[in-house]
Design a protein around this motif. Structure first.
Motif, PDB file in Angstrom:
ATOM      1  N   ARG A  14      60.270 -54.115  32.364  1.00  0.00           N
ATOM      2  CA  ARG A  14      61.553 -53.482  32.648  1.00  0.00           C
ATOM      3  C   ARG A  14      61.369 -52.234  33.526  1.00  0.00           C
ATOM      4  O   ARG A  14      62.198 -51.936  34.378  1.00  0.00           O
ATOM      5  CB  ARG A  14      62.263 -53.124  31.347  1.00  0.00           C
ATOM      6  CG  ARG A  14      63.665 -52.581  31.546  1.00  0.00           C
ATOM      7  CD  ARG A  14      64.346 -52.267  30.227  1.00  0.00           C
ATOM      8  NE  ARG A  14      64.750 -53.445  29.496  1.00  0.00           N
ATOM      9  CZ  ARG A  14      65.942 -54.032  29.601  1.00  0.00           C
ATOM     10  NH1 ARG A  14      66.839 -53.546  30.428  1.00  0.00           N
ATOM     11  NH2 ARG A  14      66.235 -55.100  28.879  1.00  0.00           N
ATOM     12  N   GLU A  46      69.084 -56.630  33.192  1.00  0.00           N
ATOM     13  CA  GLU A  46      69.667 -57.560  32.228  1.00  0.00           C
ATOM     14  C   GLU A  46      69.226 -58.998  32.507  1.00  0.00           C
ATOM     15  O   GLU A  46      68.885 -59.748  31.590  1.00  0.00           O
ATOM     16  CB  GLU A  46      71.199 -57.464  32.246  1.00  0.00           C
ATOM     17  CG  GLU A  46      71.878 -58.393  31.264  1.00  0.00           C
ATOM     18  CD  GLU A  46      71.479 -58.166  29.809  1.00  0.00           C
ATOM     19  OE1 GLU A  46      71.505 -59.146  29.032  1.00  0.00           O
ATOM     20  OE2 GLU A  46      71.128 -57.028  29.435  1.00  0.00           O
ATOM     21  N   SER A  47      69.220 -59.386  33.780  1.00  0.00           N
ATOM     22  CA  SER A  47      68.878 -60.761  34.132  1.00  0.00           C
ATOM     23  C   SER A  47      67.411 -61.096  33.907  1.00  0.00           C
ATOM     24  O   SER A  47      67.069 -62.237  33.600  1.00  0.00           O
ATOM     25  CB  SER A  47      69.238 -61.030  35.596  1.00  0.00           C
ATOM     26  OG  SER A  47      70.627 -60.922  35.793  1.00  0.00           O
ATOM     27  N   GLY A  50      66.747 -58.938  29.688  1.00  0.00           N
ATOM     28  CA  GLY A  50      67.773 -58.884  28.657  1.00  0.00           C
ATOM     29  C   GLY A  50      67.558 -59.937  27.580  1.00  0.00           C
ATOM     30  O   GLY A  50      66.475 -60.518  27.445  1.00  0.00           O
ATOM     31  N   ALA A  51      68.604 -60.205  26.837  1.00  0.00           N
ATOM     32  CA  ALA A  51      68.535 -61.133  25.704  1.00  0.00           C
ATOM     33  C   ALA A  51      68.175 -62.557  26.130  1.00  0.00           C
ATOM     34  O   ALA A  51      67.524 -63.282  25.380  1.00  0.00           O
ATOM     35  CB  ALA A  51      69.881 -61.140  24.973  1.00  0.00           C
ATOM     36  N   ARG A  52      68.598 -62.934  27.323  1.00  0.00           N
ATOM     37  CA  ARG A  52      68.310 -64.287  27.818  1.00  0.00           C
ATOM     38  C   ARG A  52      67.794 -64.195  29.251  1.00  0.00           C
ATOM     39  O   ARG A  52      68.543 -64.433  30.207  1.00  0.00           O
ATOM     40  CB  ARG A  52      69.566 -65.142  27.747  1.00  0.00           C
ATOM     41  CG  ARG A  52      69.298 -66.590  28.028  1.00  0.00           C
ATOM     42  CD  ARG A  52      70.511 -67.422  27.778  1.00  0.00           C
ATOM     43  NE  ARG A  52      70.214 -68.779  28.184  1.00  0.00           N
ATOM     44  CZ  ARG A  52      71.066 -69.741  28.217  1.00  0.00           C
ATOM     45  NH1 ARG A  52      72.310 -69.536  27.869  1.00  0.00           N
ATOM     46  NH2 ARG A  52      70.712 -70.940  28.612  1.00  0.00           N
ATOM     47  N   PRO A  53      66.507 -63.880  29.430  1.00  0.00           N
ATOM     48  CA  PRO A  53      65.963 -63.730  30.787  1.00  0.00           C
ATOM     49  C   PRO A  53      66.113 -65.008  31.604  1.00  0.00           C
ATOM     50  O   PRO A  53      65.835 -66.104  31.122  1.00  0.00           O
ATOM     51  CB  PRO A  53      64.489 -63.404  30.552  1.00  0.00           C
ATOM     52  CG  PRO A  53      64.430 -62.887  29.147  1.00  0.00           C
ATOM     53  CD  PRO A  53      65.504 -63.619  28.402  1.00  0.00           C
TER      54      PRO A  53
END
Length: 167
Positions: A14, A46-47, A50-53
């Motif tokens: 990140r 985020e992309s 995030g939770a769903r890379p």
């Protein structure tokens, strides 16, 4: 040209988002598509982390300096019944070209594809980019005659998603 001794490939974190965005902007300039680069740090963070890379990034460094990157994701071949690895972007900064960094990134991704059970490693290249095409041919890549890339984006994507195709 011999490669510098301190070439390192590593998975992005990140904290690398500003550098990834800088690479993307430089690539946009090189490909004459800078006007299409609308990504920002928040969206990339985020992309990618995030939770769903949606993709992964490998960064190449030379003696600690950012030299290039590869951004990739998995797709799926129904014919093979296996995942594939799709390279979205490969970029090496001009001052670092000729040292084998691009080849090292491609070799790294090919190994990763095999480790992950992928049946294919694919990417697209602009038809005017002769240096890149020569590079890819030297790696053993072949063009996919008979196939063209199709895209729906922007307003057309919204119309399709709502069923308003107005053909």
């Amino acid at each position: 040209m011999s490669a510098p001794s301190g070439i390192v490939l590593r998975a992005a974190t990140r904290a690398d988002v500003p550098q990834i965005l800088a690479f993307i902007r430089e690539l946009g300039e090189y490909e004459r598509l800078a006007h299409e680069v609308v990504a920002d740090e928040a969206t990339l963070a985020e992309s990618l982390f995030g939770a769903r890379p949606g993709a992964e990034v490998v960064i190449a460094e030379v003696d600690g300096a950012p030299a290039g990157f590869a951004l990739f994701f998995h797709n799926f071949s129904t014919f093979l019944g296996r995942p594939g690895l799709y390279l979205e972007d490969l970029y090496v900064r001009p001052g670092f070209r000729g040292y084998g960094i691009g080849r090292r990134l491609m070799t790294h991704l090919a190994k990763l594809a095999l480790e992950r059970g992928c049946g294919r490693f694919e990417w697209s290249v602009l038809d005017w980019n002769a240096p890149a095409i020569r590079f890819y041919r030297a790696l053993g890549a072949v063009g996919m005659d008979g196939w063209t890339v199709q895209r729906v984006d922007g307003e057309a994507l919204h119309r399709l998603a709502t069923g308003d195709s107005t053909l």
